[in-house]
Motif scaffolding. Structure first.
Motif, mmCIF file in Angstrom:
data_model
loop_
_atom_site.group_PDB
_atom_site.id
_atom_site.type_symbol
_atom_site.label_atom_id
_atom_site.label_comp_id
_atom_site.label_asym_id
_atom_site.label_seq_id
_atom_site.Cartn_x
_atom_site.Cartn_y
_atom_site.Cartn_z
ATOM 1 N N SER A 70 158.373 139.984 22.633
ATOM 2 C CA SER A 70 158.191 138.486 22.863
ATOM 3 C C SER A 70 157.425 138.166 23.830
ATOM 4 O O SER A 70 156.653 136.919 24.313
ATOM 5 N N THR A 71 156.898 139.037 24.910
ATOM 6 C CA THR A 71 156.226 138.852 25.944
ATOM 7 C C THR A 71 155.138 139.744 26.080
ATOM 8 O O THR A 71 155.122 140.948 25.750
ATOM 9 N N GLY A 72 154.243 139.699 27.283
ATOM 10 C CA GLY A 72 153.226 140.665 27.499
ATOM 11 C C GLY A 72 152.702 141.639 26.632
ATOM 12 O O GLY A 72 151.876 141.328 25.724
ATOM 13 N N LEU A 73 152.328 142.953 27.128
ATOM 14 C CA LEU A 73 151.761 143.769 26.253
ATOM 15 C C LEU A 73 152.194 143.957 24.979
ATOM 16 O O LEU A 73 151.503 144.338 23.886
ATOM 17 N N GLY A 74 153.713 144.012 24.689
ATOM 18 C CA GLY A 74 154.105 144.066 23.316
ATOM 19 C C GLY A 74 153.645 143.014 22.507
ATOM 20 O O GLY A 74 153.209 143.205 21.433
ATOM 21 N N ALA A 134 167.586 143.148 19.689
ATOM 22 C CA ALA A 134 168.186 144.207 19.893
ATOM 23 C C ALA A 134 167.786 144.906 21.206
ATOM 24 O O ALA A 134 166.615 144.743 21.749
ATOM 25 N N ASP A 135 168.889 145.488 21.929
ATOM 26 C CA ASP A 135 168.656 146.053 23.136
ATOM 27 C C ASP A 135 168.511 147.613 22.980
ATOM 28 O O ASP A 135 168.973 148.272 22.261
ATOM 29 N N VAL A 136 167.365 147.811 23.230
ATOM 30 C CA VAL A 136 166.564 149.069 22.959
ATOM 31 C C VAL A 136 167.464 150.308 23.402
ATOM 32 O O VAL A 136 167.335 151.544 23.010
ATOM 33 N N SER A 177 156.547 151.679 20.757
ATOM 34 C CA SER A 177 157.919 151.702 21.348
ATOM 35 C C SER A 177 157.481 151.133 23.118
ATOM 36 O O SER A 177 157.105 152.054 23.844
ATOM 37 N N ASN A 178 157.448 149.889 23.051
ATOM 38 C CA ASN A 178 157.055 149.309 24.459
ATOM 39 C C ASN A 178 158.021 148.660 25.421
ATOM 40 O O ASN A 178 157.462 148.618 26.555
ATOM 41 N N ALA A 179 159.294 148.463 24.966
ATOM 42 C CA ALA A 179 160.202 147.777 25.630
ATOM 43 C C ALA A 179 160.197 148.425 26.955
ATOM 44 O O ALA A 179 160.438 149.721 27.131
ATOM 45 N N ASN A 200 162.645 155.449 40.039
ATOM 46 C CA ASN A 200 163.475 155.352 38.468
ATOM 47 C C ASN A 200 162.446 155.265 37.580
ATOM 48 O O ASN A 200 162.325 155.904 36.400
ATOM 49 N N TYR A 201 161.461 154.309 37.794
ATOM 50 C CA TYR A 201 160.610 153.896 36.761
ATOM 51 C C TYR A 201 159.512 155.168 36.476
ATOM 52 O O TYR A 201 159.170 155.403 35.463
ATOM 53 N N ALA A 202 159.065 155.830 37.580
ATOM 54 C CA ALA A 202 158.011 156.939 37.493
ATOM 55 C C ALA A 202 158.761 157.947 36.726
ATOM 56 O O ALA A 202 158.065 158.830 35.914
ATOM 57 N N PRO A 237 149.002 152.133 30.693
ATOM 58 C CA PRO A 237 148.105 151.210 31.395
ATOM 59 C C PRO A 237 148.370 151.313 32.799
ATOM 60 O O PRO A 237 149.409 151.912 33.181
ATOM 61 N N GLY A 238 147.272 150.929 33.295
ATOM 62 C CA GLY A 238 147.003 150.870 35.155
ATOM 63 C C GLY A 238 147.985 149.403 35.278
ATOM 64 O O GLY A 238 149.149 149.223 34.792
ATOM 65 N N ALA A 239 146.941 148.626 35.750
ATOM 66 C CA ALA A 239 147.578 147.160 36.195
ATOM 67 C C ALA A 239 147.114 146.123 35.283
ATOM 68 O O ALA A 239 146.018 145.900 35.238
ATOM 69 N N ILE A 240 148.081 145.675 34.349
ATOM 70 C CA ILE A 240 147.584 144.720 33.359
ATOM 71 C C ILE A 240 148.533 143.371 33.699
ATOM 72 O O ILE A 240 149.554 143.536 34.315
ATOM 73 N N GLN A 241 147.750 142.406 33.541
ATOM 74 C CA GLN A 241 148.511 140.929 34.156
ATOM 75 C C GLN A 241 149.435 140.532 33.196
ATOM 76 O O GLN A 241 149.180 140.227 32.179
ATOM 77 N N THR A 242 150.705 140.831 33.702
ATOM 78 C CA THR A 242 151.832 140.716 32.740
ATOM 79 C C THR A 242 152.925 140.087 33.715
ATOM 80 O O THR A 242 152.968 140.143 35.022
ATOM 81 N N ASP A 243 154.140 139.567 33.239
ATOM 82 C CA ASP A 243 155.264 139.367 33.941
ATOM 83 C C ASP A 243 155.851 140.310 34.858
ATOM 84 O O ASP A 243 156.386 140.273 36.028
ATOM 85 N N ILE A 244 155.766 141.783 34.619
ATOM 86 C CA ILE A 244 156.307 142.922 34.946
ATOM 87 C C ILE A 244 155.545 142.989 36.431
ATOM 88 O O ILE A 244 156.378 143.685 37.154
ATOM 89 N N ASN A 245 154.373 142.830 36.685
ATOM 90 C CA ASN A 245 154.054 143.006 37.882
ATOM 91 C C ASN A 245 153.223 141.970 38.728
ATOM 92 O O ASN A 245 152.232 141.937 39.442
ATOM 93 N N ARG A 246 154.051 140.581 38.393
ATOM 94 C CA ARG A 246 153.552 139.421 38.691
ATOM 95 C C ARG A 246 153.353 139.392 40.158
ATOM 96 O O ARG A 246 152.197 138.762 40.641
#
Ligand code: NAD
Length: 266
Positions: free
Chosen positions: A16-20, A64-66, A91-93, A163-165, A194-203
């Motif tokens: 619904s947002t961003g890269l997906g 759906a919650d993945v 598989s992006n979420a 946790n993310y890495a 991806p490196g740094a792509i302009q989306t909400d996740i890294n606002r």
């Protein structure tokens, strides 16, 4: 080079947002039916569906919650019920829940691992089961294509984001093991990192000039990425043009993986 995806079907998780969303638009523009999966942003998901329809494509939105097995099974079944087949999973979420390591709660650890790693396992497994059952068919040379949205942090350690890495490092090894296991079934599995792509996740990394300047010191190519930079690669990996590529991670990062600090000499 002909990207022929017409009539094929894709599920894009967290789209619904961003890269997906950008990947969903890119695939729809090439004639694919697209399932827009969302977690909680129904309005944005319906907006993405309308945009695809306005561009002449076909799409549905499915909540759906993945990280939940039943939700993922329902998502894939809804796709089959609607479009009859599945050809591509993106598989992006994903999400972040950042903290210094000694401050990180078990809840923060579990949340990120369950969405960013277990969520990818559940989605990839559901897709692979369908692809195996369908076999190689008229739509293409592969029985199915899986594209995992990873990150430069599947390689680059990231203080304050353990946790993310860890989840993305896990995605890299999961993707490679899957590619090895499923190649005989003609299922291709690759990652986009991806490196740094302009989306909400890294606002917070781009919304002020000061933050953006700091970020750009990590990007030799001198600009932040745009979602379309990722979507273009997604279309390529989804199509038969990339038929001989499996088990590969492609970094879309303006050179972030190139030890950027070293470009100033030393
Ligand atoms: P985003 O926040 O716009 O997108 C993430 C999407 O995932 C959102 O739509 C969110 O609702 C969805 N989501 C979160 N939890 C979910 C769940 N449990 N079930 C279903 N959907 C869920 O950010 P984005 O930048 O578009 O991120 C997309 C992917 O790209 C993530 O996996 C992220 O780790 C990865 N990534 C992004 C960047 C970047 O610079 N933007 C860099 C590297 C990797």
């Amino acid at each position: 080079m002909e990207i022929n995806l017409k009539g094929q079907t894709a599920i894009v998780t967290g789209s619904s947002t961003g890269l997906g969303r950008a990947c969903a638009m890119g695939l729809a523009d090439e004639g694919m039916n697209v399932v827009i999966n969302y977690h909680s942003s129904k309005v944005e998901a319906e907006d993405a569906v309308s945009e695809i329809q306005q561009r002449g494509g076909q799409a549905i939105a499915v909540q759906a919650d993945v990280s939940k097995e039943d939700d993922v099974e329902r998502l894939f079944q809804t796709c089959l019920d609607t479009f009859g087949h599945l050809d591509v999973l993106v598989s992006n979420a994903g999400l972040q829940s950042d903290a210094a390591f000694t401050e990180m709660t078990l809840a923060q650890w579990n949340k990120v691992i369950s969405v960013d790693l277990t969520g990818q396992f559940l989605a990839c497994r559901a897709a692979a089961r369908i692809f195996k059952k369908q076999g190689v068919h008229e739509h293409g040379r592969a029985a199915g294509k899986i594209i995992c949205m990873s990150s430069v942090h599947d390689e680059i350690p990231w203080a304050g984001h353990v946790n993310y890495a860890t989840a993305k490092g896990g995605v890299k090894m999961m993707m490679e093991s899957l590619a090895q296991e499923l190649a005989a079934d003609k299922i291709r599995v690759n990652s986009i990192s991806p490196g740094a792509i302009q989306t909400d996740i890294n606002r917070e990394a781009w919304e002020t000039e000061e933050a953006l300047d700091k970020l750009l010191t990590l990007i030799p190519y001198g600009r932040i990425g745009e979602p379309e930079d990722v979507a273009n690669l997604c279309v390529f990996l989804a199509s038969d043009v990339s038929d001989y590529i499996t088990g590969t991670t492609v970094y879309v990062d303006g050179g972030m993986m190139l030890y950027p600090g070293f470009r100033f000499g030393g």
